[in-house]
Scaffold this motif. Structure first.
Motif, short mmCIF file in Angstrom:
data_model
loop_
_atom_site.label_atom_id
_atom_site.label_comp_id
_atom_site.label_asym_id
_atom_site.label_seq_id
_atom_site.Cartn_x
_atom_site.Cartn_y
_atom_site.Cartn_z
N THR A 1 8.74 -6.10 -0.78
CA THR A 1 8.81 -7.42 -0.15
C THR A 1 10.24 -7.94 -0.22
O THR A 1 10.90 -7.84 -1.25
N ALA B 1 10.97 -13.69 0.40
CA ALA B 1 9.60 -13.83 0.89
C ALA B 1 8.59 -13.90 -0.25
O ALA B 1 8.73 -13.23 -1.27
N THR C 1 4.70 -10.67 2.86
CA THR C 1 5.11 -10.07 4.12
C THR C 1 4.07 -9.07 4.58
O THR C 1 3.60 -8.24 3.79
N ASP D 1 3.81 -6.07 7.47
CA ASP D 1 4.55 -5.26 8.43
C ASP D 1 3.60 -4.71 9.49
O ASP D 1 2.48 -4.27 9.16
N SER E 1 7.94 -7.61 11.13
CA SER E 1 7.60 -8.14 9.81
C SER E 1 7.31 -9.62 9.98
O SER E 1 8.08 -10.34 10.63
N SER F 1 6.60 -13.00 7.67
CA SER F 1 6.77 -13.42 6.27
C SER F 1 6.55 -14.91 6.09
O SER F 1 6.89 -15.71 6.97
#
Length: 423
Positions: free
Chosen positions: A329, A333, A336, A338, A354, A356
């Protein structure tokens, strides 16, 4: 940046949470608390010294008025000494505050409780998977070979002009790139995001505001003469729109979107996994950024996830979502996710977005606050996501939509490209 009161009140939670990132925060946390104690003590001494000096200054005036010049002169010497003390205390306080700020910059954000511990991308959790992986014809090729075959991306020309990692898009390749940018922006504005055109260079304060500095200093291109940085993502200028801003609660939520080129040094990136469009020094990306009330930020986070899902569904690309572990991460953040699409020709997953939630970490650095219903100033939550990063989306389209007759264009993009096949 973590808030000092939060660190003081939740010392063990901070240490335990950062351990998910494999970050040993114990010594820094203890030093932060000790330094904050010193800062508070210095502030108290300075306040008392200034208060005493003010009282004596008023008394000096009264003594002169009543003809007691000798006594007044004695007090003036004392006030002079107090002013010297206050200057020393003020300098010490400023040094303590700077040192405290430097320590806080070293602490990453505390991961959300649902973030798993882990060391690297191998420990990330797949939480969603959708779409059918197409069966390609015999002789299907990766995108860098297709780019050469159809003369739509010239990697060698980019290398001549700038160096590796700076491709030149040509003909239908350039038009497809432009189509993706327009399509992504339209999807975002239709979802309520306000479009911004943002600077491509930012100052040092902007990089500190979103957490690129000091963490990513070696990964950014820097113009030392003007002390400006080429942006690694539109997140930096976009989020800094709200630096030093006090909002009204009624103004929340705020959503903005913008297209920018992005620049990353990507030092140490070598091997087959970075061929073609897989990893570049310059690439295009469309970003979405949100400023949210803390009570609503994770609902907004879920909404951003669904928004990116809808785009990939329209493009009919197979994708999956990963919840990043603590070790993977990003520094600022709290959580997160992805997105990755499957490249059939490369037989591998490619990261394309991504999303976040930074909670108050960026807002504390930015001094981004809102006035709540009680009339008190409160830190907002910031979020951002790619919707989407173009290189690997383009690579996925070229590879997954290739046929023996040419590369078909996803139906959703044809109104933007003006053509339905690259042949």
């Amino acid at each position: 940046m973590l808030q000092v009161p939060f660190i003081r009140d939740n010392k063990e939670t901070v240490i335990t949470g950062l351990a998910k990132r494999n970050f040993d925060a114990k010594d820094i946390v203890e030093e932060v608390i000790t330094l904050d104690d010193s800062r508070r003590s210095l502030q108290t001494k300075l306040d008392n010294t200034l208060a005493e000096s003010n009282v004596l200054s008023k008394e000096i005036g009264n003594l002169y008025k009543t003809g007691k010049a000798a006594e007044a002169n004695q007090l003036k010497e004392k006030v002079s000494a107090l002013k010297e003390d206050s200057k020393t205390l003020s300098d010490d306080l400023s040094a303590a505050a700077d040192k405290l700020q430097s320590l806080l910059y070293q602490l990453p954000n505390v991961p959300h409780s649902s973030v798993p511990a882990g060391k690297s991308e191998e420990d990330n959790e797949e939480i969603f998977n959708e779409g059918s992986i197409p069966e390609l014809y015999d002789g299907a090729q990766p995108h860098w070979e297709l780019a050469k075959k159809y003369d739509i991306i010239d990697f060698e020309l980019g290398n001549k002009i700038a160096g590796a990692g700076f491709p030149v898009y040509k003909g239908k390749g350039a038009r497809l790139q432009r189509a993706l940018i327009a399509y992504f922006l339209d999807k975002n504005t239709d979802a309520g995001y306000t479009e911004y055109q943002l600077p491509h260079l930012v100052n040092e304060a902007s990089c500190y505001g979103t957490g690129q500095l000091p963490d990513k200093e070696g990964q950014m291109y820097h113009d030392s003469r003007d002390n400006l940085y080429l942006i690694p993502t539109a997140e930096v200028p976009g989020t800094n729109v709200f630096r030093d801003v006090l909002l009204n609660e009624s103004e929340l939520p705020i959503g903005i979107t913008g297209y920018t080129p992005c620049f990353r040094r990507e030092a140490g990136s070598y091997g087959a996994h970075v061929r073609g469009l897989n990893r570049l020094h310059q690439f295009d990306k469309v970003e979405i950024i949100r400023v949210e009330h803390p009570d609503n930020s994770y609902k907004a986070f879920d909404g951003m996830i669904e928004h990116v899902k809808d785009i990939l569904r329209e493009l009919k690309l197979p994708f999956r979502i990963l919840r990043l572990c603590g070790g993977d991460t990003g520094f600022p953040a709290a959580m997160t996710y992805d997105f990755e699409l499957f490249s059939t020709a490369q037989d591998r997953w490619l990261e394309i977005s991504s999303v976040s939630n930074f909670e108050t970490y960026q807002a504390n650095r930015l001094k981004l606050r809102f006035k709540n219903s009680e009339g008190k100033n409160e830190l907002a939550h910031t979020l951002n996501g790619s919707s989407l990063a173009l290189p690997r989306v383009l690579a996925g389209i070229l590879e997954n939509y290739q046929t023996e007759k040419g590369i078909e264009i996803p139906e959703a993009l044809i109104p933007y490209t003006g053509f339905s096949i690259i042949d």
